[in-house]
Design a protein around this motif. Structure first.
Motif, PDB file in Angstrom:
ATOM      1  N   ARG A   7       0.847  -1.197   0.000  1.00  0.00           N
ATOM      2  CA  ARG A   7       0.000   0.000   0.000  1.00  0.00           C
ATOM      3  C   ARG A   7       0.885   1.251   0.000  1.00  0.00           C
ATOM      4  NH1 ARG A   7      -2.615  -2.014   5.428  1.00  0.00           N
ATOM      5  NH2 ARG A   7      -0.360  -2.365   5.646  1.00  0.00           N
ATOM      6  N   ALA A  22       1.836   8.645  -9.679  1.00  0.00           N
ATOM      7  CA  ALA A  22       0.571   7.924  -9.518  1.00  0.00           C
ATOM      8  C   ALA A  22       0.329   6.917 -10.649  1.00  0.00           C
ATOM      9  CB  ALA A  22      -0.594   8.909  -9.401  1.00  0.00           C
ATOM     10  N   ALA A  26       0.350   2.813 -10.044  1.00  0.00           N
ATOM     11  CA  ALA A  26      -0.859   2.052 -10.336  1.00  0.00           C
ATOM     12  C   ALA A  26      -0.616   0.956 -11.370  1.00  0.00           C
ATOM     13  CB  ALA A  26      -1.962   2.990 -10.820  1.00  0.00           C
ATOM     14  N   LEU A  33      -1.850   2.036  -5.218  1.00  0.00           N
ATOM     15  CA  LEU A  33      -1.946   3.429  -4.768  1.00  0.00           C
ATOM     16  C   LEU A  33      -3.074   3.524  -3.755  1.00  0.00           C
ATOM     17  CD1 LEU A  33      -0.887   6.313  -5.106  1.00  0.00           C
ATOM     18  CD2 LEU A  33      -2.609   6.636  -6.896  1.00  0.00           C
ATOM     19  N   ASP A  34      -2.722   3.711  -2.484  1.00  0.00           N
ATOM     20  CA  ASP A  34      -3.694   3.691  -1.395  1.00  0.00           C
ATOM     21  C   ASP A  34      -4.199   5.097  -1.061  1.00  0.00           C
ATOM     22  OD1 ASP A  34      -4.618   1.954   1.249  1.00  0.00           O
ATOM     23  OD2 ASP A  34      -4.133   4.041   1.748  1.00  0.00           O
ATOM     24  N   THR A  35      -3.269   6.044  -0.899  1.00  0.00           N
ATOM     25  CA  THR A  35      -3.626   7.383  -0.424  1.00  0.00           C
ATOM     26  C   THR A  35      -2.855   8.442  -1.195  1.00  0.00           C
ATOM     27  OG1 THR A  35      -3.940   6.494   1.807  1.00  0.00           O
ATOM     28  CG2 THR A  35      -3.778   8.885   1.604  1.00  0.00           C
ATOM     29  N   VAL A  36      -3.543   9.523  -1.549  1.00  0.00           N
ATOM     30  CA  VAL A  36      -2.926  10.691  -2.152  1.00  0.00           C
ATOM     31  C   VAL A  36      -3.070  11.859  -1.187  1.00  0.00           C
ATOM     32  CG1 VAL A  36      -3.127  12.429  -3.979  1.00  0.00           C
ATOM     33  CG2 VAL A  36      -3.175   9.996  -4.551  1.00  0.00           C
ATOM     34  N   ARG A  48      -9.281  11.513  -7.450  1.00  0.00           N
ATOM     35  CA  ARG A  48     -10.433  10.626  -7.280  1.00  0.00           C
ATOM     36  C   ARG A  48     -10.994  10.203  -8.634  1.00  0.00           C
ATOM     37  NH1 ARG A  48     -13.566  10.116  -2.932  1.00  0.00           N
ATOM     38  NH2 ARG A  48     -11.581   9.800  -1.877  1.00  0.00           N
ATOM     39  N   PHE A  51      -8.361   7.682 -10.024  1.00  0.00           N
ATOM     40  CA  PHE A  51      -8.203   6.481  -9.201  1.00  0.00           C
ATOM     41  C   PHE A  51      -9.358   6.428  -8.200  1.00  0.00           C
ATOM     42  CE2 PHE A  51      -4.050   8.133 -10.452  1.00  0.00           C
ATOM     43  CZ  PHE A  51      -3.557   7.057 -11.189  1.00  0.00           C
ATOM     44  N   VAL A  54      -8.910   5.466  -4.463  1.00  0.00           N
ATOM     45  CA  VAL A  54      -7.854   6.062  -3.659  1.00  0.00           C
ATOM     46  C   VAL A  54      -8.428   6.820  -2.468  1.00  0.00           C
ATOM     47  CG1 VAL A  54      -7.683   8.330  -4.783  1.00  0.00           C
ATOM     48  CG2 VAL A  54      -5.625   7.245  -3.885  1.00  0.00           C
TER      49      VAL A  54
END
Length: 355
Positions: A7, A22, A26, A33-36, A48, A51, A54
């Motif tokens: 993650r 990103a 991916a 890709l868990d969090t931006v 969003r 992805f 995300v």
């Protein structure tokens, strides 16, 4: 690679985060890709949209509060944040990828490297242009001995931007670590060191050409390598007629290649890695030969190998999951920063700096 993907938390969703990191994360098997992290509402919407699964965080603090839920942090925020964010990630027990330049000084880069080694964590630097099509092709030619002993390496990363765009990259505030020397210079210096080894001395000229510009926008760096090769490196935003990306002169032949690797343009256009990724038209191939200009047909066309930015994150995943080598270490990045610092001193004091 099998099992649950690692993650990834990505800090920053400007040019570096949205165009490079990103999409490549991916596209990499073994990574998700868990969090931006971005506080910009428009960039949050963009992330969003691109992805849908995300998670979003407005600040790095929000991300680090969930450190236990992540396996890798990628720092793609402005240069001045690289060291503090990477330090926080390492102290939280997380491996880190940092965009170039990893730090403002070689000393800071080595301190980060030492921290990562102490914590037994991966610290890798995103020097994506080691996977440019022309660079990969040149390495092949060198490995095969096509050029003989290389005497001079000319590398140009030139643009025509007669009006400053503004933003932190063009800020005159030293804290921002802006200017072309540390931006495009990080790429051309890293490539030169990878190809031809350590620098023995550095000479540089930096100029501010454009009205309203605050930091260097036209820079030349000359490196004499310990092995005897001389690298002449040009980075500029003020080049009305672009020169060859590479001109490499050896005892048997030379290699001349025009045009930039197509991967950045493809990523900017929303294309993603897949079949045919990184290839270029035959009309753009460089030429290998001697005794005549490539412009008048001298030499032979050299097929350009496909560019392969996805290989960087594939190597990061393999390093984390299988213990494979780090694709770009912070100590390698520190060696490049030694050259950049020497170049800045050379330009300021009008001297050649011995390393």
């Amino acid at each position: 690679m099998t099992g649950t993907p690692l993650r990834v938390g990505l800090v920053g969703y400007g040019l570096a985060g949205s165009v490079f990191h990103a999409p490549l994360i991916a596209a990499t098997e073994g990574l998700a890709l868990d969090t931006v992290v971005t506080s910009n509402p428009e960039r949050q919407q963009q992330a969003r949209a691109e992805f849908p699964d995300v998670r979003l965080a407005a600040t790095p603090d929000e991300l680090f509060a969930r450190a236990a839920e992540l396996d890798l942090i990628v720092v793609a925020s402005p240069n001045k944040t690289h060291v503090p964010l990477a330090t926080t990630a390492l102290k939280a027990g997380l491996p880190v990828v940092v965009d170039k330049p990893v730090a403002g000084t070689a000393a800071e880069a080595r301190e980060l490297a030492a921290l990562a080694e102490e914590r037994e964590l991966l610290l890798s630097v995103f020097q994506n242009r080691r996977w440019d099509n022309d660079f990969l092709t040149l390495r092949k030619l060198l490995n095969e001995g096509e050029l003989g002993d290389v005497w001079r390496f000319e590398s140009r990363f030139e643009r025509w931007r007669p009006k400053p765009k503004g933003g932190w990259r063009e800020s005159g505030d030293p804290a921002e670590i802006g200017g072309l020397l540390y931006d495009l210079g990080s790429h051309v210096v890293d490539q030169a060191l990878v190809l031809f080894g350590p620098a023995a001395s550095v000479y540089a000229e930096t100029d501010i050409r454009r009205p309203g510009a605050e930091t260097d926008d036209d820079t030349f760096i000359a490196i004499t390598h310990t092995g005897g090769v001389r690298s002449h490196l040009y980075v500029s935003a003020t080049t009305a007629q672009l020169g060859p990306r590479f001109r490499v002169l050896g005892s048997l032949a030379g290699y001349v290649k025009y045009g930039l690797d197509p991967q950045e343009a493809a990523l900017r256009d929303g294309l993603r890695p897949g079949p045919g990724w990184g290839t270029e038209d035959e009309s753009l191939w460089g030429r290998v030969g001697s005794g005549e200009s490539p412009v008048t047909g001298g030499g032979r066309a050299e097929p350009t190998l496909p560019g392969d930015y996805p290989a960087y994150y594939a190597a990061v995943a393999k390093a984390l999951l299988e213990g494979a080598p780090n694709p770009v270490t912070a100590r390698e990045a520190a060696a490049a920063l030694d050259v950049l610092e020497a170049a800045r001193r050379s330009a300021r004091e009008k001297v050649t700096v011995t390393l």
